[in-house]
Design a protein around this motif. Structure first.
Motif, short mmCIF file in Angstrom:
data_model
loop_
_atom_site.label_atom_id
_atom_site.label_comp_id
_atom_site.label_asym_id
_atom_site.label_seq_id
_atom_site.Cartn_x
_atom_site.Cartn_y
_atom_site.Cartn_z
N GLU A 1 42.97 65.65 64.90
CA GLU A 1 43.56 66.86 64.33
C GLU A 1 43.09 67.01 62.89
OE1 GLU A 1 47.76 67.18 65.06
OE2 GLU A 1 48.03 68.54 63.39
N PRO A 2 42.65 68.20 62.53
CA PRO A 2 42.17 68.39 61.16
C PRO A 2 43.30 68.19 60.15
CG PRO A 2 42.34 70.49 62.29
CD PRO A 2 42.56 69.44 63.31
N GLU A 3 42.93 67.73 58.96
CA GLU A 3 43.94 67.48 57.95
C GLU A 3 43.38 67.74 56.56
OE1 GLU A 3 45.02 63.40 58.56
OE2 GLU A 3 43.19 62.64 57.63
N VAL A 4 44.29 67.97 55.64
CA VAL A 4 43.94 68.13 54.24
C VAL A 4 43.89 66.74 53.61
CG1 VAL A 4 44.66 69.11 52.03
CG2 VAL A 4 45.06 70.38 54.17
N THR A 5 42.85 66.47 52.88
CA THR A 5 42.76 65.17 52.21
C THR A 5 42.77 65.36 50.70
OG1 THR A 5 40.34 65.18 52.31
CG2 THR A 5 41.51 64.13 54.12
N GLN A 6 43.26 64.36 50.00
CA GLN A 6 43.33 64.42 48.54
C GLN A 6 42.89 63.08 47.96
OE1 GLN A 6 47.54 66.64 48.50
NE2 GLN A 6 46.68 66.37 46.45
N THR A 7 42.17 63.19 46.86
CA THR A 7 41.77 61.98 46.12
C THR A 7 41.95 62.20 44.63
OG1 THR A 7 39.47 62.76 46.11
CG2 THR A 7 40.09 61.19 47.83
N PRO A 8 42.28 61.16 43.88
CA PRO A 8 42.72 59.85 44.37
C PRO A 8 44.16 59.91 44.86
CG PRO A 8 42.92 59.93 41.99
CD PRO A 8 42.34 61.27 42.42
N SER A 9 44.63 58.85 45.43
CA SER A 9 46.03 58.82 45.86
C SER A 9 46.94 58.58 44.67
CB SER A 9 46.26 57.75 46.93
OG SER A 9 45.87 56.49 46.43
N HIS A 10 46.42 57.87 43.68
CA HIS A 10 47.20 57.61 42.46
C HIS A 10 46.25 57.63 41.27
CE1 HIS A 10 50.34 54.89 40.21
NE2 HIS A 10 50.32 56.13 39.76
N GLN A 11 46.63 58.39 40.25
CA GLN A 11 45.82 58.50 39.04
C GLN A 11 46.69 58.18 37.85
OE1 GLN A 11 42.41 60.30 38.70
NE2 GLN A 11 42.53 59.28 36.71
N VAL A 12 46.24 57.24 37.05
CA VAL A 12 46.94 56.92 35.81
C VAL A 12 46.05 57.36 34.66
CG1 VAL A 12 48.00 55.12 34.41
CG2 VAL A 12 48.05 54.93 36.91
N THR A 13 46.64 58.08 33.72
CA THR A 13 45.85 58.56 32.61
C THR A 13 46.68 58.51 31.33
OG1 THR A 13 44.44 60.37 31.85
CG2 THR A 13 46.54 60.99 32.81
N GLN A 14 45.99 58.52 30.22
CA GLN A 14 46.69 58.50 28.94
C GLN A 14 46.95 59.93 28.48
OE1 GLN A 14 44.34 56.04 26.27
NE2 GLN A 14 45.75 54.35 26.62
N MET A 15 48.03 60.10 27.79
CA MET A 15 48.40 61.40 27.24
C MET A 15 47.24 61.98 26.44
SD MET A 15 51.96 62.04 25.22
CE MET A 15 51.50 60.92 23.93
N GLY A 16 46.97 63.24 26.68
CA GLY A 16 45.89 63.89 25.96
C GLY A 16 44.57 63.91 26.70
N GLN A 17 44.47 63.11 27.75
CA GLN A 17 43.25 63.07 28.54
C GLN A 17 43.24 64.19 29.56
OE1 GLN A 17 40.60 60.72 28.05
NE2 GLN A 17 41.80 60.54 26.18
N GLU A 18 42.06 64.48 30.04
CA GLU A 18 41.89 65.47 31.11
C GLU A 18 41.81 64.76 32.45
OE1 GLU A 18 38.84 68.77 30.79
OE2 GLU A 18 37.89 67.55 32.35
N VAL A 19 42.41 65.35 33.46
CA VAL A 19 42.29 64.79 34.81
C VAL A 19 41.85 65.89 35.78
CG1 VAL A 19 43.97 62.95 34.50
CG2 VAL A 19 44.72 65.16 35.38
N ILE A 20 41.15 65.47 36.80
CA ILE A 20 40.77 66.37 37.88
C ILE A 20 41.27 65.78 39.18
CG2 ILE A 20 38.88 67.44 39.15
CD1 ILE A 20 37.25 67.41 36.58
N LEU A 21 42.10 66.55 39.86
CA LEU A 21 42.61 66.14 41.16
C LEU A 21 41.82 66.88 42.22
CD1 LEU A 21 46.44 66.31 40.39
CD2 LEU A 21 44.79 64.51 39.83
N ARG A 22 41.43 66.14 43.24
CA ARG A 22 40.54 66.72 44.24
C ARG A 22 41.21 66.86 45.60
NH1 ARG A 22 37.19 64.31 40.59
NH2 ARG A 22 35.34 65.53 40.08
N CYS A 23 40.81 67.89 46.29
CA CYS A 23 41.37 68.20 47.60
C CYS A 23 40.25 68.71 48.50
CB CYS A 23 42.45 69.30 47.44
SG CYS A 23 43.03 70.04 48.96
#
Lengths: 114, 117
Positions: A1-23
């Motif tokens: 069955e098709p599904e939506v995937t996301q990476t990473p499962s857990h992201q830790v970052t420091q305040m002020g940093q940029e993050v990119i969440l992928r799907c």
């Protein structure tokens, strides 16, 4: 069955940093969404995306946030200059049409800002 | 005012028993949709069931049924024959169908269901 995937499962970052969440949405879906859920609280809508542009966004989705579909499969949420209060579970979802009977959610990315 | 109200922060049920999770909603739209999602401890959101405002019959999906009472603006989820794997958070959500097509969904705060063996 098709599904939506996301990476990473857990992201830790420091305040002020940029993050990119992928799907990676389901391949024949045309509408894409981001939601967030602060720990122990309700799910909140952030933004919906169709035809390479934002179709709706909530008050939460301010200039700190941006979304992009850089290629035919990925859908990303960028958070610039993260704040402690951005710590949450971020869910991606996709649907086949604009009036979906259901949106398919991904497993979520837990973002922790320290 | 809250658009989706789930008054039960936590519910307990014995395995194999039925349980009803309450959801009331507030909208002035004639066209809207109501959803229930399950969120197990692993965190993912799993769609369970959908009820459209114009649907005359209550939605059913396997052991899940939605007790839709339009006049009372309630959309309770009924889980029959509870299983241990039903232990999770359950969220009620609504999408309002306004002219112009605004479909921003609103979620309730959720109900934590624990199924006892």
């Amino acid at each position: 069955e098709p599904e939506v995937t996301q990476t990473p499962s857990h992201q830790v970052t420091q305040m002020g940093q940029e993050v990119i969440l992928r799907c990676v949405p389901i391949s024949n879906h045309l509408y894409f969404y981001w939601y967030r859920q602060i720990l122990g609280q309700k799910v909140e809508f952030l933004v919906s995306f169709y035809n390479n542009e934002i179709s709706e966004k909530s008050e939460i989705f301010d200039d700190q946030f941006s979304v992009e579909r850089p290629d035919g499969s990925n859908f990303t949420l960028k958070i610039r200059s993260t704040k402690l209060e951005d710590s949450a579970m971020y869910f991606c979802a996709s649907s086949e049409n604009a009036r979906p009977l259901e949106q398919y959610f991904g497993p979520g990315t837990r973002l922790t800002v320290t | 005012a809250q658009k989706i109200t789930q008054t039960q922060p936590g519910m307990f049920v014995q395995e194999k028993e039925a349980v009803t999770l309450d959801c009331t909603y507030d909208t002035s739209d004639q066209s809207y949709g109501l959803f229930w999602y399950k969120q197990p401890s692993s965190g993912e959101m799993i769609f369970l069931i959908y009820q459209g405002s114009y649907d005359e019959q209550n939605a059913t999906e396997g052991r899940y049924s939605l007790n839709f009472q339009k006049a009372r603006k309630s959309a309770n989820l009924v889980i029959s024959a509870s299983q241990l794997g039903d232990s999770a958070m359950y969220f009620c959500a609504m999408r309002e169908g306004q002219v112009g097509g605004s479909y921003i969904p609103t979620f309730g705060r959720g109900t934590s269901l624990i199924v006892h063996p």
